[in-house]
Write a protein that holds these residues in place. Structure first.
Motif, PDB file in Angstrom:
ATOM      1  N   UNK A 175      42.490  26.448  45.439  1.00 45.98           N
ATOM      2  CA  UNK A 175      43.928  26.387  45.222  1.00 45.98           C
ATOM      3  C   UNK A 175      44.551  27.737  44.933  1.00 45.98           C
ATOM      4  N   UNK A 176      43.692  28.781  44.890  1.00 42.89           N
ATOM      5  CA  UNK A 176      44.205  30.123  44.595  1.00 42.89           C
ATOM      6  C   UNK A 176      43.672  31.097  45.660  1.00 42.89           C
ATOM      7  N   UNK A 177      44.421  32.142  45.874  1.00 45.49           N
ATOM      8  CA  UNK A 177      43.957  33.184  46.794  1.00 45.49           C
ATOM      9  C   UNK A 177      42.832  33.963  46.124  1.00 45.49           C
ATOM     10  N   UNK A 178      41.773  34.195  46.877  1.00 40.64           N
ATOM     11  CA  UNK A 178      40.656  34.953  46.322  1.00 40.64           C
ATOM     12  C   UNK A 178      41.017  36.426  46.141  1.00 40.64           C
ATOM     13  N   UNK A 179      40.206  37.087  45.306  1.00 45.57           N
ATOM     14  CA  UNK A 179      40.463  38.517  45.060  1.00 45.57           C
ATOM     15  C   UNK A 179      39.117  39.264  44.960  1.00 45.57           C
ATOM     16  N   UNK A 180      39.115  40.476  45.545  1.00 44.72           N
ATOM     17  CA  UNK A 180      37.901  41.312  45.498  1.00 44.72           C
ATOM     18  C   UNK A 180      38.321  42.742  45.162  1.00 44.72           C
ATOM     19  N   UNK A 181      37.410  43.465  44.493  1.00 46.67           N
ATOM     20  CA  UNK A 181      37.648  44.880  44.217  1.00 46.67           C
ATOM     21  C   UNK A 181      36.307  45.605  44.085  1.00 46.67           C
ATOM     22  N   UNK A 182      36.335  46.911  44.392  1.00 45.88           N
ATOM     23  CA  UNK A 182      35.140  47.757  44.279  1.00 45.88           C
ATOM     24  C   UNK A 182      35.363  48.791  43.176  1.00 45.88           C
ATOM     25  N   UNK A 183      34.354  48.966  42.333  1.00 45.51           N
ATOM     26  CA  UNK A 183      34.452  49.918  41.224  1.00 45.51           C
ATOM     27  C   UNK A 183      33.151  50.713  41.104  1.00 45.51           C
ATOM     28  N   UNK A 184      33.236  51.786  40.348  1.00 47.54           N
ATOM     29  CA  UNK A 184      32.050  52.595  40.024  1.00 47.54           C
ATOM     30  C   UNK A 184      32.157  53.042  38.578  1.00 47.54           C
ATOM     31  N   UNK A 185      31.118  52.790  37.803  1.00 46.77           N
ATOM     32  CA  UNK A 185      31.124  53.138  36.373  1.00 46.77           C
ATOM     33  C   UNK A 185      30.326  54.399  36.111  1.00 46.77           C
TER      34      UNK A 185
END
Length: 283
Positions: free
Chosen positions: A273-283
């Motif tokens: 029921x919701x739009x998916x979300x993705x993100x790339x990070x580096x710690x």
């Protein structure tokens, strides 16, 4: 008066007749040997013993030899007897400086003791002394010992010396036995023994190792690859109840995770029921 002279003459004649020659061996002991009457009636003169009545006990001595007791019986009177004297050994007492545990003391190739102090008895003569230890240079000397001599001596122990060559990726600080020596690449001298090495770089796990320098191992070479320190990651989602993935693996929201630093991380969150979300990070 005449009677007294006759008696004295008889005594002298008896002494001469009963004179026993004492031959002391070895010859080196005979040259300074002494004979004394210890029991019975008699006279000792030079190498001769004259007994007046019965058995005569004598004590034979010479510098550097053990004393010997001997009883001359009536049957041996007027004969030649041989007495052998035993040499007194030399006594040696050696110490290491500094005090070194497990130092091996060898005489003419035979290990006779171990530790910081060594006591031993040896016949008079010339010997080769070797003092050895894995972390120190060998000490070799000649001992010329005399009978009944007491010899005390101290041996200065010198550490064996080795080489330490250290490299690392990335460049790092070098500590040996908690002392800062520089940064990699590092090369330097190091004494014999066990040493704690620690290689440290900011943001990386430190590397620790114990190395040993000895007479048979005088070179230590290392090239360390340091690993990044892990980072912490906590993901919060809204609304809750969806599927949360980290690099394709499901994880639980609001939970702190340990992840590799300086690596790409991909976070995905989907909920019906919701739009998916993705993100790339580096710690």
């Amino acid at each position: 008066m005449a009677f007294s002279l006759i008696v004295l003459g008889a005594i002298i004649g008896a002494l001469i007749t009963n004179g026993t020659k004492v031959k002391i061996v070895p010859q080196v002991a005979a040259s300074e040997g002494k004979i004394n009457i210890s029991m019975g009636t008699g006279i000792a003169f030079g190498s001769m013993v004259y007994g007046l009545t019965g058995n005569v006990s004598i004590k034979i001595s010479s510098p550097g030899f053990f004393e010997e007791d001997y009883t001359i019986t009536e049957n041996e009177a007027g004969k030649v007897i041989e007495v052998t004297l035993r040499e007194r050994p030399a006594k040696i007492i050696g110490k290491t400086n500094p005090a070194v545990d497990k130092a091996a003391w060898s005489i003419d190739g035979v290990v006779l003791g171990e530790g910081p102090e060594f006591k031993h008895e040896l016949k008079a003569g010339t010997y080769e002394l070797v003092l050895s230890h894995p972390y120190y240079e060998n000490h070799i000397s000649t001992l010329e010992l005399h009978r009944a001599e007491r010899r005390e001596f101290e041996v200065r122990m010198n550490h064996t010396e080795g080489q330490l060559h250290l490299g690392s990726t990335p460049r790092a600080k070098v500590f040996v036995d908690k002392e800062f020596l520089g940064t990699t690449p590092y090369s330097g001298k190091i004494e014999g023994g066990l040493h704690d090495i620690r290689v440290v770089a900011e943001g990386y796990k430190p590397v620790s190792e114990t190395v040993e320098i000895s007479q048979t191992r005088k070179l230590i070479e290392r090239n360390y690859t340091l690993i990044h320190l892990p980072a912490s990651l906590t993901v919060t989602v809204e609304p809750p109840g969806g599927l949360l993935l980290l690099n394709g693996r499901e994880i639980v929201a609001e939970t702190t995770l340990e992840v590799n630093s300086n690596n790409d991380l991909r976070i995905s969150y989907v909920k019906e029921g919701y739009a998916g979300r993705s993100l790339s990070i580096q710690l």
